[in-house]
Design an enzyme around this catalytic site. Structure first.
Site, PDB file in Angstrom:
ATOM      1  N   GLU A   1       0.804  -1.213   0.000  1.00  0.00           N
ATOM      2  CA  GLU A   1       0.000   0.000   0.000  1.00  0.00           C
ATOM      3  C   GLU A   1       0.844   1.273   0.000  1.00  0.00           C
ATOM      4  OE1 GLU A   1      -2.954  -0.258   3.074  1.00  0.00           O
ATOM      5  OE2 GLU A   1      -3.972  -1.918   2.086  1.00  0.00           O
TER       6      GLU A   1
ATOM      7  N   GLU B   1      -5.141  -8.372   0.413  1.00  0.00           N
ATOM      8  CA  GLU B   1      -5.908  -8.183   1.647  1.00  0.00           C
ATOM      9  C   GLU B   1      -7.369  -8.010   1.280  1.00  0.00           C
ATOM     10  OE1 GLU B   1      -4.544  -4.888   3.996  1.00  0.00           O
ATOM     11  OE2 GLU B   1      -2.430  -5.469   3.863  1.00  0.00           O
TER      12      GLU B   1
END
Length: 581
Positions: free
Chosen positions: A192, A311
């Site tokens: 991320e 995720e």
């Protein structure tokens, strides 16, 4: 993703970390600490035979699980309450049916901040120990650079050369340590990634530079790294169309058949945290998922680029330490829908688990029924209904009540209470997808009509797991006047069998009241929270301090039965007064 954790005491004196709404902050195991011994002793499994084709290899990784809040915890492996991982953890994950595990690692607190940016040798050994345990259990492993993304990599606009030097050094050390590991070990360049204070175009440019450098460093290190699978991602791991298009360009420009596209997904934001009216897994939430996965498929999978959903989950559920802000049945619908859609679009999914699913002490699932539901969704669809409760008002005669069946490609078999089958015609009727329980059946199921859940029945379908339906006696909740302060205020509440769903908050001029300024429906457990045991609705200091001085705010509390209750609160200095409207 970036998470907020809250420490709490645990039995045995160990510090625990609680993951809440929007983010997981991750860190590391102390570099000077000894690695945890492996006392499990289960036999290892044969190594994975990794297909040469990357699409086939990533498909073989399904389903996947995240060892969250562990090596990514800050500053040490056990700082967020998950203790010291042993091989037994990976034994349990493998036995549960997972075929791969993502091991997030934050290196920052175990690495020199100046050249040559050496990673502590003890820490590197500990990381390798966990990787080797997972590989020995026949699992693919995804190893990454995790919260370094916001701890130091995001400073690249103002400290470009040092950030790039440190990033390259980090990956050179990782690549050297793991160069002889089998191809079932996958490298993920950065989790991320975020870049502070720049435009989207600049953000993408910096990320292309980082990921291209990651690719070059790993490939140049030789050994199995010459053709190891490498995972590249988007800013923040977001599946935004423009970000994914740019990632596609980066991947194709590298001319490497062993690359994976990685994005993350936590559902439509209002539903994921219960804000802005997102109390149900409704058409808007379903459409968000359908559109996102269709875009993922079109951008990557249809062009033979494998996708690893590194995720997934919900930002604020399950939460075993606070009032549940997502209604259970609605969450189950989301997991069922996500894993079905991932299957048909060819996406491998990795459940983010900071501590919410697997109890790391007992290695048992905290909610076995929830895990069973998720596991079933890996391979088959399950039927659901428009809700998982039928509310029977105590203050009025019992009447027929209906739900809508969501068949999801299955066939409806009937209703059961325990091992007893309810009788069609007498106890219920079905017309198309409309399921109606008769007043006679509800009278029996409601029993003595005490407030709350009186009984539970299950709808069974031709495939998948049954759908649980609670029969609940309820009346409209009753609120009471109260006074308090801007630090502590509770609305006295007789719930009378109902459950709090949302709070709508406005001023007389129509503007929104509360910290969530862009919507009148405030965020559950952030602005307000139910206190069922003590009969109250807690208004948080964040909400109270955001109120205008002397200007009454009208609060409309919404409950899952459909009932509402209206209340007014007024702040005067540090005093808060609440009255029933």
């Amino acid at each position: 993703m970036k998470h907020v954790h809250r420490p709490a005491a645990r039995l045995g004196g160990r510090l625990a970390a609680l993951l809440t709404a929007l983010a997981v902050m991750t860190g590391l195991f102390a570099g000077t600490a000894a690695a945890a011994p492996d006392s499990h002793g289960k036999p290892t499994r044969p190594p994975v035979r990794v297909p040469n084709n990357a699409m086939d290899a990533v498909a073989q990784m399904q389903p996947s699980w995240n060892l969250g809040n562990t090596l990514d915890a800050i500053p040490n492996e056990d700082s967020w309450g998950n203790g010291q991982t042993t091989k037994a953890t990976f034994d349990a994950i493998s036995a549960a049916g997972f075929r791969s595990v993502r091991i997030p690692v934050t290196w920052a607190d175990h690495q020199s901040t100046t050249a040559p940016y050496a990673v502590d040798a003890t820490y590197m050994t500990r990381v390798k120990q966990l990787v080797d345990w997972a590989l020995a259990d026949g699992l693919y492993v995804v190893l990454n650079v995790h919260h370094d993304s916001w701890k130091w990599v995001e400073k690249i606009p103002t400290d470009h050369d040092n950030v790039m030097a440190r990033f390259d050094s980090t990956w050179k050390q990782i690549a050297t340590t793991f160069r002889d590991e089998p191809r079932s070990l996958v490298f993920e360049g950065i989790n991320e990634p975020s870049v502070a204070g720049v435009t989207d175009a600049q953000k993408l440019q910096y990320l292309r530079e980082l990921q291209t450098s990651f690719h070059s460093v790993v490939r140049a290190s030789g050994g199995a790294n010459a053709n190891r699978l490498l995972s590249l991602t988007t800013p923040g791991g977001s599946p935004t169309s423009a970000y994914m298009a740019d990632l596609y360009s980066t991947i194709t420009s590298l001319n490497d058949s062993q690359l994976i596209a990685q994005v993350h997904y936590y559902s439509w934001f209002p539903f994921s945290v219960n804000a802005a009216g997102g109390t149900l897994y409704d058409a808007a939430a379903r459409q968000n998922l359908d559109d996102t996965f269709a875009d993922i498929h079109k951008t990557f999978v249809a062009k033979n680029i494998p996708v690893y959903l590194g995720e997934y989950g919900l930002l604020a559920w399950p939460d075993h330490f606070h009032p549940s802000r997502i209604e259970r049945g609605e969450a189950l619908k989301y997991y069922e829908h996500l894993n079905y859609t991932a299957r048909v679009t060819g996406v491998t999914t990795a459940l983010w688990d900071p501590f919410a699913y697997l109890n790391r002490d007992t290695l048992k699932w905290r909610d076995q029924a929830l895990f069973d539901w998720i596991k079933s969704s890996w391979t088959t669809r399950s039927g659901t209904a428009s809700f998982d409760k039928i509310y029977v008002p105590k203050s009025s005669p019992i009447a027929d009540r209906s739900l809508t069946l969501n068949l999801n490609g299955t066939g409806f078999l009937g209703l059961w209470q325990g091992n007893t089958m309810l009788l069609p015609g007498r106890d219920y009727t079905v017309s198309g997808t409309k399921l109606t329980l008769t007043a006679k059946a509800l009278t029996r199921l409601a029993g003595n009509r005490a407030y709350g859940v009186n009984s539970t029945i299950k709808a069974r379908f031709t495939r998948g797991l049954p759908w649980q339906i609670d029969i609940v006696t309820q009346d409209t909740p009753v609120l009471t006047n109260a006074t308090g302060t801007n630090e502590s205020f509770t609305v006295p509440t007789q719930y009378r069998g109902d459950d709090l769903a949302a709070m709508h908050s406005t001023y007389a001029d129509g503007t929104n009241a509360g910290p969530l300024s862009w919507n009148p429906y405030q965020e559950f457990n952030v602005a307000f929270s139910p206190d069922y045991p003590n009969g109250g609705i807690v208004l948080t200091p964040d909400f109270l301090k955001s109120l205008r001085e002397g200007d009454p705010a009208t609060l409309v509390f919404h409950f899952y039965s459909g009932a509402t209750a209206t209340y007014k609160v007024t702040k005067s200095g540090t005093t808060v007064t609440g009255t029933v409207a």
